[in-house]
Design a protein around this motif. Structure first.
Motif, PDB file in Angstrom:
ATOM      1  N   VAL A  86      -3.365  -6.094  -0.268  1.00  0.00           N
ATOM      2  CA  VAL A  86      -3.705  -6.808  -1.507  1.00  0.00           C
ATOM      3  C   VAL A  86      -3.840  -8.301  -1.232  1.00  0.00           C
ATOM      4  O   VAL A  86      -4.785  -8.952  -1.703  1.00  0.00           O
ATOM      5  CB  VAL A  86      -2.641  -6.551  -2.594  1.00  0.00           C
ATOM      6  CG1 VAL A  86      -2.929  -7.399  -3.833  1.00  0.00           C
ATOM      7  CG2 VAL A  86      -2.615  -5.076  -2.968  1.00  0.00           C
ATOM      8  N   ASN A 100      -4.267  -2.414  -8.063  1.00  0.00           N
ATOM      9  CA  ASN A 100      -4.341  -3.878  -8.173  1.00  0.00           C
ATOM     10  C   ASN A 100      -5.710  -4.388  -7.725  1.00  0.00           C
ATOM     11  O   ASN A 100      -6.317  -5.252  -8.373  1.00  0.00           O
ATOM     12  CB  ASN A 100      -3.249  -4.531  -7.322  1.00  0.00           C
ATOM     13  CG  ASN A 100      -1.872  -4.418  -7.957  1.00  0.00           C
ATOM     14  OD1 ASN A 100      -1.762  -4.196  -9.159  1.00  0.00           O
ATOM     15  ND2 ASN A 100      -0.838  -4.554  -7.155  1.00  0.00           N
ATOM     16  N   ARG A 103      -0.231   1.690  -5.859  1.00  0.00           N
ATOM     17  CA  ARG A 103      -0.165   0.465  -6.658  1.00  0.00           C
ATOM     18  C   ARG A 103      -1.114  -0.599  -6.111  1.00  0.00           C
ATOM     19  O   ARG A 103      -1.763  -1.331  -6.866  1.00  0.00           O
ATOM     20  CB  ARG A 103       1.272  -0.071  -6.681  1.00  0.00           C
ATOM     21  CG  ARG A 103       1.458  -1.343  -7.494  1.00  0.00           C
ATOM     22  CD  ARG A 103       2.902  -1.811  -7.484  1.00  0.00           C
ATOM     23  NE  ARG A 103       3.354  -2.185  -6.151  1.00  0.00           N
ATOM     24  CZ  ARG A 103       4.155  -1.451  -5.396  1.00  0.00           C
ATOM     25  NH1 ARG A 103       4.592  -0.275  -5.827  1.00  0.00           N
ATOM     26  NH2 ARG A 103       4.532  -1.863  -4.195  1.00  0.00           N
ATOM     27  N   ASN A 104      -1.210  -0.677  -4.788  1.00  0.00           N
ATOM     28  CA  ASN A 104      -2.118  -1.647  -4.174  1.00  0.00           C
ATOM     29  C   ASN A 104      -3.577  -1.310  -4.481  1.00  0.00           C
ATOM     30  O   ASN A 104      -4.403  -2.197  -4.701  1.00  0.00           O
ATOM     31  CB  ASN A 104      -1.896  -1.684  -2.662  1.00  0.00           C
ATOM     32  CG  ASN A 104      -0.534  -2.241  -2.286  1.00  0.00           C
ATOM     33  OD1 ASN A 104       0.113  -2.907  -3.095  1.00  0.00           O
ATOM     34  ND2 ASN A 104      -0.087  -1.969  -1.073  1.00  0.00           N
TER      35      ASN A 104
END
Length: 431
Positions: free
Chosen positions: A264, A297, A293-294
């Protein structure tokens, strides 16, 4: 009376605390805990323990894999019975290890595999159909050498056997992985390879090394000339290419090799410069995922419209999102988190996906399991869901590109996904 109520209340609170602790411990054990890798040669179970261990594994599979098996039309009851019969005949733990490899591979999922280490060489291979070539000069093998047999078995037949121990969610991906993995083994420490070089046929013995023997592997010198190709680029070359494209053609280029730690931050570091370009090439080839989650994002910076996928809702960061023409590069090794991002982006109005169908496994939310006999394995547990296109399932299908790119060997004069993306941009500029 009050004291009794107090004791009961205390016991209830204690029980809830213990339950919550167990939930956190179970989550840590299945996700965070680092699994212990082992070689098949190191297994020390008796035949009876092998049977007990397999029964334990099939119970875990029955409890967690039913939905995926149903989606893939796998009859778990029949499969478990078939391999239980094989396990009942094992004479040692090494035989059991091979059967366990085959059993978990037959579940046809990239995130389902035992934590067994394997022996490997340091040779880079490429494949097409049933043929395998050496792609870089290494010691006694050269670029373009055709491997025609391994251990006296024709390469095509050897690949079929290797396929039984190869983990992947689609047949095409498993076949590809089996081909490029012919010079690796869970048990053997060398391979006898028959090679065709020009008009000459010869044999060479290739040693296979354990991970801890990595420094012993022959490094050789790669003599490949650098071509304008996006696949297999080192981060340094990718960065140089990105700078050249931006300076010469005002084209942004970002290669995301994974979604683990640092991905990220790296992506964010590229945003200010590349997002100003009217065209952006996003390379997801060979991206086999990382932390979900990355992925999400990064996705919020690339979608212009909200996307719902399974239980995930991806909203656009409207103040920062990229609004130019986005060209996404994929191949059969784009999987897990890489495939999730490709699926999220494909339906966006400004996106064109170029390359080959992805690996067919959008994450599958796998957990680590450990049996009472110490055998550790990864198992996919997530219920398959429809992707944003409304027709493709998250497991076992793969995402079809908007523009299909023909397979090419490194030395062939054919256009790859990156070159086709550049041509598309040039065409768009003129019209």
């Amino acid at each position: 009376m009050l004291s009794c109520l107090g004791v009961i209340l205390s016991l209830v609170v204690m029980a809830l605390c213990i339950r919550k602790f167990y939930e956190y411990y179970d989550l840590w054990f299945k996700i965070v805990r680092k699994p212990q890798l082992s070689y098949i040669s190191e297994l020390s179970l008796s035949p009876m323990q092998c049977k007990e261990n397999f029964n334990e594994i099939t119970q875990i599979v029955n409890d967690n894999y039913q939905e995926i098996a149903h989606r893939k039309k796998i009859d778990l009851q029949k499969l478990n019975a078939e391999y239980a019969e094989k396990v009942s005949k094992v004479e040692n733990a090494q035989q059991y290890g091979q059967i366990l490899l085959e059993y978990l591979a037959s579940l046809e999922n990239m995130h389902t595999y035992p934590f067994f280490s394997f022996h490997s060489s340091n040779f880079s291979l490429v494949t097409r159909n049933d043929s395998v070539w050496v792609s870089k000069d290494r010691k006694n093998l050269r670029k373009k050498d055709l491997i025609i047999a391994i251990d006296g078995i024709a390469t095509a037949d050897y690949m079929k056997e290797k396929l039984k121990y190869t983990f992947g969610s689609t047949y095409q991906t498993r076949k590809k992985l089996a081909a490029v993995g012919v010079l690796s083994s869970y048990a053997d420490t060398c391979k006898r390879v028959t090679v065709l070089r020009g008009d000459s046929v010869f044999e060479v013995t290739i040693p296979l090394y354990k991970d801890e023997d990595e420094q012993k592997k022959p490094q050789g010198v790669a003599k490949d000339s650098v071509k304008l190709s996006s696949q297999g680029m080192s981060p340094k070359v990718s960065l140089l290419l990105a700078k050249a494209l931006k300076r010469l053609d005002n084209i942004g280029y970002i290669r995301i090799p994974h979604f683990f730690s640092g991905s990220v931050e790296y992506f964010y570091s590229q945003v200010d410069s590349t997002f100003k370009c009217p065209y952006l090439i996003l390379n997801l080839q060979n991206n086999q995922g990382g932390v979900r989650r990355n992925v999400l994002n990064i996705a919020s910076y690339l979608v212009t419209e909200p996307v719902t996928m399974g239980d995930m809702i991806i909203k656009s960061d409207t103040s920062r999102c990229y609004r130019g023409k986005l060209l996404v590069l994929t191949d059969e090794f784009t999987s897990s988190g890489g495939e999730i991002l490709a699926a999220i982006l494909k339906g966006q109005p400004n996106v064109t996906v170029i390359g080959r169908r992805t690996g067919g496994d959008c994450g599958s939310m796998a957990f680590n399991f450990k049996t009472s006999h110490g055998i550790e394995f990864n198992l996919a547990t997530e219920i398959p869901y429809l992707l944003p296109d409304g027709t493709t399932w998250s497991e076992g299908e793969g995402i079809a590109p908007d523009i299909q790119v023909e397979e090419r060997l490194p030395w062939e004069d054919k256009k790859d996904a990156f070159q086709i993306a550049l041509e598309l941009i040039e065409h768009n500029k003129k019209h």
